[in-house]
Scaffold this motif. Structure first.
Motif, mmCIF file in Angstrom:
data_model
loop_
_atom_site.group_PDB
_atom_site.id
_atom_site.type_symbol
_atom_site.label_atom_id
_atom_site.label_comp_id
_atom_site.label_asym_id
_atom_site.label_seq_id
_atom_site.Cartn_x
_atom_site.Cartn_y
_atom_site.Cartn_z
ATOM 1 N N ALA A 102 3.629 2.087 -3.419
ATOM 2 C CA ALA A 102 4.699 1.866 -2.440
ATOM 3 C C ALA A 102 4.139 1.837 -1.023
ATOM 4 O O ALA A 102 4.561 1.017 -0.189
ATOM 5 C CB ALA A 102 5.756 2.958 -2.572
ATOM 6 N N GLU A 103 3.181 2.729 -0.746
ATOM 7 C CA GLU A 103 2.578 2.770 0.589
ATOM 8 C C GLU A 103 1.739 1.520 0.857
ATOM 9 O O GLU A 103 1.708 1.011 1.981
ATOM 10 C CB GLU A 103 1.723 4.031 0.735
ATOM 11 C CG GLU A 103 2.538 5.313 0.801
ATOM 12 C CD GLU A 103 1.691 6.556 0.691
ATOM 13 O OE1 GLU A 103 2.084 7.600 1.241
ATOM 14 O OE2 GLU A 103 0.610 6.493 0.032
ATOM 15 N N GLU A 104 1.069 1.028 -0.182
ATOM 16 C CA GLU A 104 0.292 -0.197 0.005
ATOM 17 C C GLU A 104 1.214 -1.387 0.272
ATOM 18 O O GLU A 104 0.891 -2.252 1.097
ATOM 19 C CB GLU A 104 -0.587 -0.485 -1.208
ATOM 20 C CG GLU A 104 -1.446 -1.717 -1.021
ATOM 21 C CD GLU A 104 -2.501 -1.896 -2.110
ATOM 22 O OE1 GLU A 104 -3.040 -3.005 -2.231
ATOM 23 O OE2 GLU A 104 -2.777 -0.921 -2.834
ATOM 24 N N LYS A 105 2.345 -1.420 -0.405
ATOM 25 C CA LYS A 105 3.318 -2.484 -0.156
ATOM 26 C C LYS A 105 3.794 -2.435 1.292
ATOM 27 O O LYS A 105 3.941 -3.468 1.963
ATOM 28 C CB LYS A 105 4.501 -2.339 -1.114
ATOM 29 C CG LYS A 105 5.510 -3.465 -1.011
ATOM 30 C CD LYS A 105 6.614 -3.303 -2.061
ATOM 31 C CE LYS A 105 7.622 -4.441 -1.965
ATOM 32 N NZ LYS A 105 8.706 -4.298 -2.991
ATOM 33 N N GLU A 106 3.984 -1.221 1.817
ATOM 34 C CA GLU A 106 4.394 -1.065 3.212
ATOM 35 C C GLU A 106 3.283 -1.524 4.154
ATOM 36 O O GLU A 106 3.546 -2.140 5.188
ATOM 37 C CB GLU A 106 4.744 0.400 3.485
ATOM 38 C CG GLU A 106 5.280 0.647 4.881
ATOM 39 C CD GLU A 106 5.685 2.090 5.096
ATOM 40 O OE1 GLU A 106 5.860 2.490 6.260
ATOM 41 O OE2 GLU A 106 5.829 2.833 4.095
ATOM 42 N N LEU A 107 2.026 -1.227 3.785
ATOM 43 C CA LEU A 107 0.884 -1.680 4.586
ATOM 44 C C LEU A 107 0.869 -3.201 4.678
ATOM 45 O O LEU A 107 0.665 -3.767 5.768
ATOM 46 C CB LEU A 107 -0.423 -1.176 3.972
ATOM 47 C CG LEU A 107 -1.708 -1.830 4.501
ATOM 48 C CD1 LEU A 107 -1.924 -1.502 5.972
ATOM 49 C CD2 LEU A 107 -2.909 -1.423 3.665
#
Length: 251
Positions: A151-156
């Protein structure tokens, strides 16, 4: 060995082969890259060394990424020696030095270009960014550590799409950083992307780069092994590369 005609700064650089993988030859990589940056032409830089060449023999996805990169520089001493054995005179271009040159020159020519640091343990990329901004206050640097959930990578990726940084430095280690850049470079199609391994650790002051004597005598790998003894398994690629080089030269 094969070569391409050099032409303008936006044309492909002359190319030679190292055990089937390309290396681009120039005495001014940063100038060529800055011209592409000004022309808004996206560029994936690969910093090739002996370990990556050996990995490429088993990892065909990595090998294809290297072949498709717009710029492959001779980062490792083994690559430089191979080319010299083949009669091609080239200078080693360590990825960390190329990255530093780009940061200095961008800060002088167009400091409005946003730089993005991605990778390393939590806090490392931030310390690296702070170190650079202390030296070059006009540089605008955003950063993100490399330990992200899906999820954090998607936000990145969403952040990159919004910010559209022009220089993106990815420190995830080989081959992960090369695979990650190849998969996501479409998000910032006008950017220069470069995998820089552990450079964030050095810029953050966590580790030291090898002293000049080691670098000048093609022994930077030995100093890194001294700092990180766990790397010994990865270093086994060096004698493999040397053996393949000798066999190719012999026959």
């Amino acid at each position: 060995m094969r070569e391409k005609n050099s032409g303008s700064a936006l044309s492909p650089l002359p190319e030679s082969l190292v055990l089937g993988l390309p290396v681009h030859c120039s005495n001014n990589y940063s100038g060529w890259l800055l011209s592409r940056l000004e022309a808004e032409v996206g560029t994936h830089i690969v910093t090739l060394n002996a370990e990556m060449v050996i990995q490429g023999e088993k990892n065909h996805v990595l090998a294809n990424i290297i072949r498709q990169a717009e710029l492959v520089v001779p980062d490792g001493a083994g690559v430089v020696l191979y080319l010299k054995f083949k009669g091609k005179s080239v200078q080693r271009c360590p990825g960390i030095e190329l990255a530093e040159s780009l940061l200095w020159q961008v800060s002088k020519q167009n400091p409005d270009n946003l730089v993005f640091f991605y990778g390393g343990k939590p806090g490392v990329a931030m310390k690296a960014a702070e170190s650079w901004q202390d030296k070059v206050p006009e540089l605008a640097i955003a950063c993100q550590h490399g330990y992200l959930s899906p999820a954090e990578e998607k936000e990145l990726l969403h952040t990159l799409a919004q910010l559209q940084p022009r220089l993106i430095f990815v420190g995830l280690g080989v081959p992960r950083q090369e695979l990650w850049i190849a998969e996501h470079k479409y998000i910032c199609p006008q950017a220069i992307w470069i995998g820089i391994g552990g450079s964030f650790d050095i810029w953050a002051g966590i580790k030291e780069r090898a002293p000049a004597w080691f670098r000048n005598n093609s022994l930077e790998w030995l100093y890194r092994l001294y700092q990180e003894p766990w790397r010994w398994r990865r270093m086994l690629s060096l004698p493999k590369f040397a053996w393949k080089t000798l066999m190719e030269i012999k026959f």
